[in-house]
Design an enzyme around this catalytic site. Structure first.
Site: not given
Ligand SMILES: NC(=O)c1ccc[n+]([C@@H]2O[C@H](COP(=O)([O-])OP(=O)(O)OC[C@H]3O[C@@H](n4cnc5c(N)ncnc54)[C@H](O)[C@@H]3O)[C@@H](O)[C@H]2O)c1
Length: 275
Positions: A76, A102, A156, A169, A171-173
């Site tokens: 992305v 996501n 998030s 993180y 700031a981005s969110k």
């Molecule tokens: N797990 C948590 O506690 C939590 C809480 C709030 C928000 N989030 C958000 O949820 C989303 C998913 O997180 P997760 O916990 O499943 O983490 P994760 O690391 O398991 O999944 C994130 C996925 O994004 C992919 N990714 C990263 N950079 C990329 C890029 N440049 N292009 C394409 N794909 C890319 C990774 O390979 C991975 O498969 C994220 O945006 C994260 O910030 C997670």
């Protein structure tokens, strides 16, 4: 059942975690699925991103629910890879009804604001904020043309609150929330809805290869068990969120059950952000 039937759902970062849970939930609801992930690691991200095997596992699991699945490797941060992906999706399915932005990274983190390098700051903004913007840039014209669509940004609680030692993180969110609100206004008259989901701490569910809590623990230099205990203490409901809880909210936002919902930031956080 079938709440997403006849809809094409595109999910970024679908190799594991919340993205895989969203893909499976959409498949169960009868959607045609496009799953994408990055396939390789990114410089300045201090942990492994999804492997091709992990995205293949998502593909197999979705197919087991009878879904048509298109798997595409795309980063992305690269507009040309996104553009090629969207072309492939249109060639195969001819439309995109739901975009789940996501893909995201949880680190580099674990230090005070001034201690970060510019490269560390930039990679978080580039993936977490500019990534969803690039996806919207390429998908919105298609949805406008269709006169319908639902864009779901996985933000998030870090998009609503501060977190010590997670400035990039956070700031981005926060940026993702602003992106959501402005894009929602831009496309409201085109029947294209844009909403955000704000998960609180999500546990590392083995079923979907979840590992973000470990990333957080490693960033702070503490044990996984310690971070899990901190998370549990911080949620009003005394239980942390599962990837499926987030996926359930995404299915609702993608479905016609939420036709009058746009510009919202919905918390799925077991009460983490109440106070
Ligand atoms: N797990 C948590 O506690 C939590 C809480 C709030 C928000 N989030 C958000 O949820 C989303 C998913 O997180 P997760 O916990 O499943 O983490 P994760 O690391 O398991 O999944 C994130 C996925 O994004 C992919 N990714 C990263 N950079 C990329 C890029 N440049 N292009 C394409 N794909 C890319 C990774 O390979 C991975 O498969 C994220 O945006 C994260 O910030 C997670």
């Amino acid at each position: 059942m079938n709440r997403l039937k006849n809809k094409v759902v595109l999910i970024t970062g679908a190799g594991r975690g919340i993205g895989r849970a969203c893909a499976l939930a959409a498949a169960k609801e009868g959607a045609d699925i496009v799953i994408s992930d990055v396939e390789k690691n990114i410089e300045d991200v201090p942990y492994d991103l999804s492997s091709s095997l992990q995205l293949e596992k998502t593909e197999t699991d979705c197919r087991n629910f009878g879904a048509s699945v298109l798997k595409i490797f795309a980063d992305v941060t690269k507009i040309e890879e996104i553009s090629a992906m969207i072309q492939e999706v249109m060639d195969r399915f001819g439309r995109i009804d739901v975009l789940i932005n996501n893909a995201g990274i949880g680190a580099p983190a674990g230090k005070a604001t001034h201690e970060h390098t510019e490269k560390e700051w930039k990679v978080l903004i580039n993936v977490n904020l500019s990534g969803p913007w690039r996806m919207i840039k390429m998908v919105a014209p298609i949805m406008i043309n269709q006169n319908c669509g639902s864009i779901i940004n996985i933000a998030s609680t870090a998009g609503l609150l501060g977190y010590k030692h997670f400035v990039g993180y956070v700031a981005s969110k926060h940026g993702v929330i602003g992106l959501t609100k402005s894009a929602a206004l831009d496309y409201a008259l085109n029947n294209v809805r844009v909403n955000a989901i704000c998960p609180g701490p999500v546990f590392d569910d083995e079923d979907v290869d979840g590992s973000m809590t470990k990333v957080v623990a490693d960033s702070l230099g503490i044990q996984l068990g310690e971070q899990e205990e901190i998370d549990l203490q911080s949620v009003a409901m005394g239980t942390v969120v599962s990837p499926n809880d987030v996926a359930d909210a995404a299915v609702w936002l993608g479905s016609d059950e939420s036709l009058r919902v746009t510009g919202s930031s919905i918390t799925v956080d077991a009460g983490y952000s109440i106070k």
